[in-house]
Design an enzyme around this catalytic site. Structure first.
Site, mmCIF file in Angstrom:
data_model
loop_
_atom_site.group_PDB
_atom_site.id
_atom_site.type_symbol
_atom_site.label_atom_id
_atom_site.label_comp_id
_atom_site.label_asym_id
_atom_site.label_seq_id
_atom_site.Cartn_x
_atom_site.Cartn_y
_atom_site.Cartn_z
ATOM 1 N N GLU A 65 -9.547 -1.875 -1.556
ATOM 2 C CA GLU A 65 -10.070 -0.585 -1.125
ATOM 3 C C GLU A 65 -8.975 0.468 -1.215
ATOM 4 O OE1 GLU A 65 -11.721 -1.137 2.782
ATOM 5 O OE2 GLU A 65 -13.115 -2.681 2.090
ATOM 6 N N CYS B 135 -4.466 6.631 -0.374
ATOM 7 C CA CYS B 135 -3.951 5.467 0.348
ATOM 8 C C CYS B 135 -4.379 4.222 -0.444
ATOM 9 C CB CYS B 135 -4.548 5.468 1.753
ATOM 10 S SG CYS B 135 -4.149 4.015 2.720
ATOM 11 N N CYS C 64 -4.573 -9.680 4.395
ATOM 12 C CA CYS C 64 -3.193 -9.577 4.878
ATOM 13 C C CYS C 64 -2.932 -10.736 5.823
ATOM 14 C CB CYS C 64 -3.011 -8.240 5.609
ATOM 15 S SG CYS C 64 -1.297 -7.960 6.137
ATOM 16 N N CYS D 201 -1.816 -8.253 12.542
ATOM 17 C CA CYS D 201 -1.750 -7.204 13.572
ATOM 18 C C CYS D 201 -3.093 -7.148 14.316
ATOM 19 C CB CYS D 201 -1.430 -5.848 12.944
ATOM 20 S SG CYS D 201 0.114 -5.865 12.012
ATOM 21 N N CYS E 84 -5.967 -4.406 13.716
ATOM 22 C CA CYS E 84 -6.286 -4.097 12.322
ATOM 23 C C CYS E 84 -7.433 -4.959 11.783
ATOM 24 C CB CYS E 84 -5.028 -4.325 11.485
ATOM 25 S SG CYS E 84 -5.317 -4.152 9.731
ATOM 26 N N CYS F 259 -7.386 4.420 9.435
ATOM 27 C CA CYS F 259 -6.285 3.467 9.521
ATOM 28 C C CYS F 259 -6.714 2.243 10.311
ATOM 29 C CB CYS F 259 -5.100 4.109 10.231
ATOM 30 S SG CYS F 259 -4.205 5.216 9.163
HETATM 31 S S1 SF4 Z 1 -1.754 -3.251 9.955
HETATM 32 FE FE1 SF4 Z 1 -3.214 -4.658 8.971
HETATM 33 S S2 SF4 Z 1 -2.864 -4.458 6.785
HETATM 34 FE FE2 SF4 Z 1 -1.071 -3.569 7.835
HETATM 35 S S3 SF4 Z 1 0.399 -5.271 7.985
HETATM 36 FE FE3 SF4 Z 1 -0.797 -5.296 9.909
HETATM 37 S S4 SF4 Z 1 -2.483 -6.724 9.493
HETATM 38 FE FE4 SF4 Z 1 -1.602 -6.164 7.512
#
Ligand code: SF4
Length: 361
Positions: free
Chosen positions: A96, A110, A117, A121, A124, A339
């Site tokens: 994306e 972006c 990932c 986090c 996220c 975000c």
């Molecule tokens: S914010 Fe999301 S995309 Fe960015 S490093 Fe952390 S888990 Fe990965």
């Protein structure tokens, strides 16, 4: 014969070298083929007066295909249109990219660096996918080309803040070299920002590239180890003291300003004490710009979005500590383009092998 090489995954010099090695005819037009592809989004060796045989030679060894645009969603606001494009990669996975209006008619693209990932986090959406795979340099660059030549988007700057941890992708240096190659896209380094959760090895790799005008931002979100480790597992292997040292060493130019991104999560990281800790963390690093990003609840929220009063209060506390602060206007929340909201959790079913645990920093 090997599969054709994607031109968007090469610098002009690399294309010239590959053409010299692989082609029997027509190798002399490599720089023109490159400019065509990277600047105008087309692969047309026949435009350069080659014989049929030479054109066939080019097409047998090189290719230039852009990802299919699966869908585009957009949200209108006073500041402009935020749009998210979902692109289909050659193996059926998706990435994306998001067009972000920045005011005064300017926009930033972006881009994603990975499908999913593994950084985990907690705030996220992408983290919920796990890591499916890193994107190749050509796939990273193709996002820009698709945005520009297929979608007709205009943008000045590129930020690596889409899906994935950019410094977890070993192809990032190659992608940066392609983006800044004056024979093709020719982006200036100051128009590119790499964002990281704090991969120490990646920060050192970036420094070794010698791209002195490139921008770097870190995703901080908490400046005490207990809370940061809870929100961001990377902190368990790269605690704040080590991150601070790595950032103190990362001074690519005299006027470098480190971006410090702080996703404001009410009840989690928005107290006066949290603001003081951020100021303490930033003090030894040098010039910083703190970017406050209001939390965008995803499909599994860990808290609510902060109110305007809460955002203003936290920004005021940071400024009282002498920090320069910018507030990131929330864009694209309704279309899951804000975000922390990128990602398609359903793609996990296509995962070939599970993403590994957080790697050593
Ligand atoms: S914010 Fe999301 S995309 Fe960015 S490093 Fe952390 S888990 Fe990965």
């Amino acid at each position: 014969m090997n599969a054709p090489i994607h031109i968007a995954g090469l610098t002009c010099q690399e294309l010239q070298q590959s053409a010299a090695e692989l082609l029997t005819h027509g190798r002399g037009i490599a720089s023109r083929v490159y400019r065509d592809a990277l600047r105008y989004g087309r692969f047309a060796p026949e435009r350069h007066g080659l014989s049929e045989r030479a054109v066939a030679d080019w097409r047998a060894h090189f290719q230039f295909s852009l990802p299919e645009v699966l869908r585009v969603v957009s949200e209108e606001a006073e500041t402009g249109t935020t749009a998210k494009a979902v692109l289909k990669l050659s193996d059926g996975l998706e990435c994306e990219c998001v067009l972000l209006p920045m005011g005064r008619g300017r926009s930033t693209l972006c881009v994603s660096s990975q499908v999913g990932c593994k950084m985990g986090c907690r705030f996220c959406e992408t983290a919920r996918m796990g890591l499916l795979r890193s994107m190749s340099a050509s796939e990273i660059v193709s996002q820009l080309l698709t945005a520009r030549h297929v979608l007709g988007w205009e943008f000045r700057n590129v930020v690596f803040m889409g899906m994935g941890e950019a410094l977890d992708n070993p192809q990032l240096p190659a992608a940066l070299r392609i983006l800044t190659d004056g024979s093709g896209l020719g982006m200036s380094q100051e128009r590119i920002t790499v964002c990281t959760v704090g991969r120490l090895d990646g920060i050192a790799t970036l420094q070794a590239l010698g791209m002195k005008r490139l921008n770097l931002s870190i995703s901080l979100n908490a400046a005490n180890d207990a809370l940061r480790s809870e929100l961001m597992p990377i902190n368990r292997v790269a605690p704040l003291s080590e991150l601070s040292l790595a950032l103190q060493r990362y001074r690519p130019r005299a006027n470098f300003v480190l971006g410090v991104n702080y996703c404001l999560m009410p009840g989690k990281n928005d107290s006066a004490e949290h603001a003081r800790e951020v100021a303490e963390f930033c003090k030894p690093i040098g010039r910083v710009m703190v970017n406050i990003i209001p939390y965008n609840p995803g499909s599994v929220p860990i808290t609510r979005a902060p109110s305007e009063d809460e955002i203003d209060a936290f920004i005021g506390q940071l400024r009282d500590h002498g920090l320069p602060v910018r507030r990131r206007i929330t864009k694209g929340r309704s279309v899951m383009a804000a975000c922390g909201q990128l990602g398609n959790v359903e793609l996990r079913s296509l995962r070939k092998k599970p993403g590994a645990a957080i790697p050593p920093a």
